[in-house]
Design a protein around this motif. Structure first.
Motif, PDB file in Angstrom:
ATOM      1  N   ARG A  61      38.199  33.861  42.395  1.00 18.35           N
ATOM      2  CA  ARG A  61      37.177  33.744  41.357  1.00 18.35           C
ATOM      3  C   ARG A  61      35.856  34.360  41.815  1.00 18.35           C
ATOM      4  N   ASN A  62      35.496  34.115  43.075  1.00 21.60           N
ATOM      5  CA  ASN A  62      34.256  34.651  43.622  1.00 21.60           C
ATOM      6  C   ASN A  62      34.262  36.179  43.607  1.00 21.60           C
ATOM      7  N   CYS A  63      35.394  36.774  43.996  1.00 24.52           N
ATOM      8  CA  CYS A  63      35.507  38.237  44.000  1.00 24.52           C
ATOM      9  C   CYS A  63      35.373  38.800  42.591  1.00 24.52           C
ATOM     10  N   ILE A  64      36.059  38.172  41.636  1.00 23.86           N
ATOM     11  CA  ILE A  64      35.983  38.642  40.253  1.00 23.86           C
ATOM     12  C   ILE A  64      34.549  38.541  39.737  1.00 23.86           C
ATOM     13  N   ASN A  65      33.868  37.442  40.060  1.00 20.03           N
ATOM     14  CA  ASN A  65      32.478  37.265  39.630  1.00 20.03           C
ATOM     15  C   ASN A  65      31.597  38.421  40.098  1.00 20.03           C
ATOM     16  N   GLN A  66      31.799  38.867  41.352  1.00 21.53           N
ATOM     17  CA  GLN A  66      30.953  39.930  41.904  1.00 21.53           C
ATOM     18  C   GLN A  66      31.283  41.303  41.330  1.00 21.53           C
ATOM     19  N   LEU A  96      39.377  26.348  36.845  1.00 24.00           N
ATOM     20  CA  LEU A  96      40.199  25.570  35.921  1.00 24.00           C
ATOM     21  C   LEU A  96      41.044  26.477  35.018  1.00 24.00           C
ATOM     22  N   MET A  97      40.481  27.608  34.615  1.00 24.91           N
ATOM     23  CA  MET A  97      41.227  28.558  33.779  1.00 24.91           C
ATOM     24  C   MET A  97      42.431  29.111  34.544  1.00 24.91           C
ATOM     25  N   LEU A  98      42.221  29.500  35.792  1.00 27.66           N
ATOM     26  CA  LEU A  98      43.318  30.036  36.600  1.00 27.66           C
ATOM     27  C   LEU A  98      44.356  28.958  36.882  1.00 27.66           C
ATOM     28  N   THR A  99      43.898  27.725  37.125  1.00 30.39           N
ATOM     29  CA  THR A  99      44.828  26.608  37.341  1.00 30.39           C
ATOM     30  C   THR A  99      45.649  26.333  36.090  1.00 30.39           C
ATOM     31  N   ALA A 100      45.006  26.392  34.925  1.00 37.07           N
ATOM     32  CA  ALA A 100      45.717  26.162  33.663  1.00 37.07           C
ATOM     33  C   ALA A 100      46.818  27.205  33.460  1.00 37.07           C
ATOM     34  N   LEU A 109      49.588  36.312  40.110  1.00 34.91           N
ATOM     35  CA  LEU A 109      49.068  37.676  39.986  1.00 34.91           C
ATOM     36  C   LEU A 109      48.877  38.062  38.518  1.00 34.91           C
ATOM     37  N   ASP A 110      49.784  37.636  37.649  1.00 37.83           N
ATOM     38  CA  ASP A 110      49.647  37.921  36.222  1.00 37.83           C
ATOM     39  C   ASP A 110      48.444  37.181  35.635  1.00 37.83           C
ATOM     40  N   ALA A 111      48.189  35.970  36.129  1.00 34.77           N
ATOM     41  CA  ALA A 111      47.022  35.208  35.677  1.00 34.77           C
ATOM     42  C   ALA A 111      45.731  35.937  36.050  1.00 34.77           C
ATOM     43  N   ILE A 112      45.682  36.441  37.282  1.00 37.24           N
ATOM     44  CA  ILE A 112      44.499  37.186  37.729  1.00 37.24           C
ATOM     45  C   ILE A 112      44.313  38.445  36.891  1.00 37.24           C
ATOM     46  N   ASN A 113      45.399  39.158  36.620  1.00 36.62           N
ATOM     47  CA  ASN A 113      45.306  40.386  35.824  1.00 36.62           C
ATOM     48  C   ASN A 113      44.851  40.096  34.399  1.00 36.62           C
ATOM     49  N   LEU A 114      45.282  38.973  33.858  1.00 35.56           N
ATOM     50  CA  LEU A 114      44.845  38.570  32.520  1.00 35.56           C
ATOM     51  C   LEU A 114      43.331  38.368  32.498  1.00 35.56           C
ATOM     52  N   ILE A 115      42.809  37.670  33.513  1.00 37.67           N
ATOM     53  CA  ILE A 115      41.362  37.431  33.622  1.00 37.67           C
ATOM     54  C   ILE A 115      40.628  38.746  33.871  1.00 37.67           C
ATOM     55  N   LEU A 119      37.683  40.405  31.501  1.00 32.31           N
ATOM     56  CA  LEU A 119      36.331  40.631  32.007  1.00 32.31           C
ATOM     57  C   LEU A 119      36.056  42.093  32.344  1.00 32.31           C
ATOM     58  N   LYS A 120      37.044  42.969  32.046  1.00 30.53           N
ATOM     59  CA  LYS A 120      36.890  44.425  32.265  1.00 30.53           C
ATOM     60  C   LYS A 120      36.606  44.750  33.730  1.00 30.53           C
ATOM     61  N   VAL A 121      37.388  44.167  34.605  1.00 30.26           N
ATOM     62  CA  VAL A 121      37.306  44.448  36.050  1.00 30.26           C
ATOM     63  C   VAL A 121      38.437  45.405  36.407  1.00 30.26           C
ATOM     64  N   ASP A 122      38.090  46.595  36.901  1.00 33.29           N
ATOM     65  CA  ASP A 122      39.085  47.630  37.190  1.00 33.29           C
ATOM     66  C   ASP A 122      39.797  47.422  38.528  1.00 33.29           C
ATOM     67  N   ILE A 123      39.053  46.997  39.533  1.00 31.95           N
ATOM     68  CA  ILE A 123      39.614  46.883  40.884  1.00 31.95           C
ATOM     69  C   ILE A 123      40.736  45.848  40.913  1.00 31.95           C
ATOM     70  N   ASN A 124      41.805  46.170  41.623  1.00 27.70           N
ATOM     71  CA  ASN A 124      42.937  45.256  41.745  1.00 27.70           C
ATOM     72  C   ASN A 124      42.578  44.071  42.639  1.00 27.70           C
ATOM     73  N   ILE A 125      42.922  42.879  42.203  1.00 27.37           N
ATOM     74  CA  ILE A 125      42.719  41.658  42.986  1.00 27.37           C
ATOM     75  C   ILE A 125      44.090  41.013  43.169  1.00 27.37           C
ATOM     76  N   ILE A 126      44.519  40.869  44.418  1.00 24.75           N
ATOM     77  CA  ILE A 126      45.855  40.341  44.700  1.00 24.75           C
ATOM     78  C   ILE A 126      45.747  39.166  45.667  1.00 24.75           C
ATOM     79  N   PRO A 127      46.286  37.998  45.311  1.00 25.31           N
ATOM     80  CA  PRO A 127      46.277  36.879  46.265  1.00 25.31           C
ATOM     81  C   PRO A 127      47.192  37.200  47.449  1.00 25.31           C
TER      82      PRO A 127
END
Length: 295
Positions: A61-66, A96-100, A109-115, A119-127
């Motif tokens: 979440r912190n990475c996506i925020n930045q 809470l959204m990611l937990t839901a 990973l699909d949950a992160i991609n949905l978010i 939020l129009k974030v281009d960079i890939n975020i992978i747990p």
């Protein structure tokens, strides 16, 4: 083609440090990937894990925020933190959204991609992994503790760090490392952000196998507390190389002269933000990474 279109960059870590690096890589778009630590058990994340289980979402979440460049109602929702005296006090809505989504059996990973798409974030975020796991540490007095917050509070120097239980790495993260032209470790909390992904054997092996990638370690600008603060820079580099099956770090980037590091190439350059000496400046980070990629 430009450098941003030709090169693939992977950054490994967690929380504020990884978010800072990823924001410096924004021009690479989908050619940049962040592999995020998932072992946090403190704060809102820890409370959610205690009652719901699952991986730690806080660093993601912190990475996506930045990386949010266009403020919107969606981004305000994702960043919102509840206040008050009830159960929700201190919880972040993004967690809470990611937990839901996880509870709805959506793959992490699909949950992160949905978010990201929302939020129009281009960079890939992978747990680093999609399975729950915690840090486990052994100090020099033979005492084991489990949990990231407990590791941070250990008074003595550590001799070993593990994951409990052992879990598989996310395949997409391993593939990104195998295809990378540069792999960046740090900045961030060494034991609780940089090391957890490296403890996954598949990630260490992928770094070791990718000989063409430049392996870069970026130092923190201020000293750490806890057991990480008792480690020398040389010890940190040796820990990283050990988990990467002996793969040598190609360059260490930092602000101070590191004459004692005879076995590593050191790039000493200004990295601090003009108004926050403890925070890395995005443009300075971007310039350094572009220079190293262009060599």
């Amino acid at each position: 083609m430009t450098l941003y279109q030709e090169k693939h960059v992977v950054a490994i870590g967690g929380g504020h440090g990884l978010g800072r690096i990823l924001s410096a890589l924004k021009d690479f778009g989908q050619n940049a990937t962040g592999i995020v630590a998932t072992t946090d058990n403190g704060g809102s994340t820890g409370r959610i894990r205690n009652c719901q289980g699952g991986i730690a979402w806080g660093d993601t979440r912190n990475c996506i925020n930045q990386l949010i460049t266009s403020p919107s109602i969606s981004s305000m929702m994702f960043e919102y933190r509840f206040k008050g005296s009830g159960e929700l006090d201190g919880h972040n809505l993004g967690n809470l959204m990611l937990t839901a989504l996880d509870n709805l059996s959506v793959r992490p990973l699909d949950a992160i991609n949905l978010i990201r798409n929302m939020l129009k974030v281009d960079i890939n975020i992978i747990p680093m992994t999609e399975h729950p796991s915690d840090l486990k540490a052994l100090d020099e007095n033979g005492q084991w503790v489990t949990g990231e917050t407990s590791v941070d509070e250990m008074p003595d120097k550590l001799v070993r760090l593990d994951l409990a239980p052992e879990v598989p790495a996310t395949k997409e993260g391993v593939l990104a490392i195998e295809q990378a032209d540069a792999i960046i470790l740090g900045p961030g909390s060494f034991l609780t952000s940089i090391m957890p992904p490296l403890l996954l054997p598949e990630i260490g092996r992928a770094i070791e196998i990718n000989k063409k990638a430049k392996l870069i370690f970026i130092e923190n600008l201020s000293p750490e507390h806890g057991p990480a603060g008792k480690m020398s820079l040389q010890e940190k580099l040796e820990w990283c190389e050990r988990t990467c099956r002996g793969r040598k770090i190609d360059v260490v980037v930092g602000e101070e002269e590191r004459l004692e590091l005879k076995n590593w190439r050191c790039l000493n350059t200004s990295l601090a933000s003009p108004n926050r000496v403890w925070r890395h400046d995005r443009e300075k980070l971007q310039s350094v990474i572009e220079t190293l990629l262009g060599e």
